[in-house]
Enzyme design. Structure first.
Site, short mmCIF file in Angstrom:
data_model
loop_
_atom_site.label_atom_id
_atom_site.label_comp_id
_atom_site.label_asym_id
_atom_site.label_seq_id
_atom_site.Cartn_x
_atom_site.Cartn_y
_atom_site.Cartn_z
N CYS A 179 -9.28 -6.46 1.27
CA CYS A 179 -9.40 -5.02 1.52
C CYS A 179 -10.77 -4.50 1.15
O CYS A 179 -11.15 -3.41 1.53
CB CYS A 179 -8.32 -4.26 0.76
SG CYS A 179 -6.71 -4.94 1.09
N GLN A 186 0.95 -9.77 -5.82
CA GLN A 186 0.39 -11.12 -5.90
C GLN A 186 1.28 -12.07 -6.69
O GLN A 186 1.07 -13.28 -6.68
CB GLN A 186 -1.02 -11.07 -6.53
CG GLN A 186 -2.06 -10.41 -5.64
CD GLN A 186 -2.42 -11.26 -4.41
OE1 GLN A 186 -2.11 -12.45 -4.33
NE2 GLN A 186 -3.07 -10.64 -3.44
N THR A 205 0.85 -1.20 0.00
CA THR A 205 0.00 0.00 0.00
C THR A 205 0.88 1.24 0.00
O THR A 205 0.69 2.17 -0.80
CB THR A 205 -0.92 0.01 1.24
OG1 THR A 205 -1.78 -1.12 1.16
CG2 THR A 205 -1.74 1.27 1.33
#
Ligand code: PMP
Length: 377
Positions: free
Chosen positions: A319, A177, A75
């Site tokens: 999220c 990912q 993030t």
């Protein structure tokens, strides 16, 4: 007490490998110095361990240690990367990015950045020709994730990168990912973001690759750590853990990917064959090894997840899992709302076995039949 459910949500996070924890432990109470305290041995010892961790991370990615910055996770890295774009400039990204790209992108737009959001095709691929057509003389950054955490799509990074290179535009990728699951080639990128907890490392630590020559505009300012790009005392146990986790992935990733691809394909084939009206979202060939995303007609994913209590499951990104409504990723690839609300995301990982996959199919068959019975009656 019921036994622990089987963990089928490895895109949300992974357990920290005990071998990683062992490497981290001395950095809580024994080697506790502040790596910026270079006036004494305690600080210098920490500084040296920090640089060793940076070298190990750089070696994993085949880049220079000076190109690796430690952050609190993807993030933060994504926010720093996008902060390169100033009002009056142009940013290109996609509608299937994680919210830690899309939210800063929208904020930049409110502050006078021109924003282009590319749409994927039905399998989640970004068409390189759409990228080429979107680039303008004032395009400052292109940001496209390497792998999608809901539908597993692996983008054609080499082609996308070649277009950015040709046009002289820095190319950032959220590789969160992909790292530790499939090869990630940073030579194609100018910036990249990741989080250690997605590859059996600790939470709250991540990295940003910034190619030499890129002048980052920090988001957090203060003490000037991490060459001014990210102020704040660095998370020492975290950096050590991230480096250790990457070293383990280097040796284990390939075999694990093969095993997970086989398990995932077994699950895919059995679910589609044994439960009526099930379809898979995303691509078959260019897909993260442990990822499966299925739409099951005439059920609600939330109800299925509750019914499948022997499994830890989700319907999409952790999220956004508190949000109501269909997954924006599924909506972007054209899955109709009713089908999207009946979709689950499966993330297989190191702990999962063929027995668990078989048990999953049995439980899913039973739960779907029951839920359909209820909604039909
Ligand atoms: N990008 C992607 C693609 C992710 O899957 C995640 C985690 N869900 C993030 C960024 C954010 O990672 P973190 O919460 O560790 O900052």
């Amino acid at each position: 007490m019921l036994p622990d459910p089987a963990y089928f949500d490895h895109h949300a996070t992974t357990p920290c490998d005990p071998r990683v924890v062992e490497k981290m432990l001395p950095f809580f109470s024994e080697i506790f110095g502040n790596p910026a305290s270079l006036t004494h041995a305690h600080g210098r010892k920490a500084a040296s361990a920090l640089e060793d961790a940076r070298i190990a991370v750089a070696r994993f990615f085949a880049v220079q240690p000076s190109e690796i910055l430690f952050t609190a996770g993807a993030t933060e890295s994504n926010n720093i990367a996008l902060n390169l774009v100033a009002p009056g400039q142009h940013l290109v990204t996609t509608s299937i990015e994680h919210r830690s790209i899309l939210e800063p992108a929208r904020r930049l737009e409110r502050r006078g950045v021109a924003l282009t959001i590319l749409e994927p095709d039905r399998e989640g691929f970004i068409n390189p020709e759409h990228l080429r057509a979107s680039i303008r003389p004032n395009t400052r950054l292109v940001s496209i994730e390497a792998a999608n955490g809901e539908i597993g799509t692996l983008q054609a990074m080499a082609e996308l990168s070649a277009i950015c290179r040709e046009r002289g535009v820095p190319f950032h990728s959220d590789v969160t990912q992909a790292v530790g699951k499939v090869p990630v080639d940073l030579s194609q990128l100018d910036l990249a973001s990741w989080s250690a907890h997605k590859f059996y490392g600790p939470k709250g630590i991540g990295g940003l690759f910034a190619r030499r020559g890129i002048r980052l505009e920090p988001v957090i300012i203060g003490g000037g750590q991490e060459r001014n790009a990210r102020s704040g005392t660095v998370n020492m146990p975290g950096t050590i853990g991230m480096a250790a986790a990457l070293q383990l992935r280097f040796g284990e990733m390939e075999k694990e990917a093969e095993r997970l691809t086989a398990l995932r394909n077994e699950l895919w084939e059995r679910l589609v064959a044994e439960i009526p009206d099930v379809s898979v979202n995303g691509s078959r060939g260019l897909r993260l090894p442990g990822n499966l995303n299925v739409s099951i007609e005439r059920i609600e994913a939330d109800a299925l997840i509750v019914a499948m209590r022997r499994f830890s499951l989700s319907s999409g990104s952790a999220c956004s899992s508190g949000q109501r409504g269909p997954s924006p990723i599924l909506t972007a690839i054209g899955v109709p709302e009713a089908a999207a609300l009946g979709s689950i995301r499966i993330g297989l990982g190191k702990s999962n076995t063929a027995e668990e996959v078989a048990m999953f199919v049995d439980d899913a068959k039973r739960a779907v039949a029951k839920l359909r019975g209820i909604s039909a009656g």
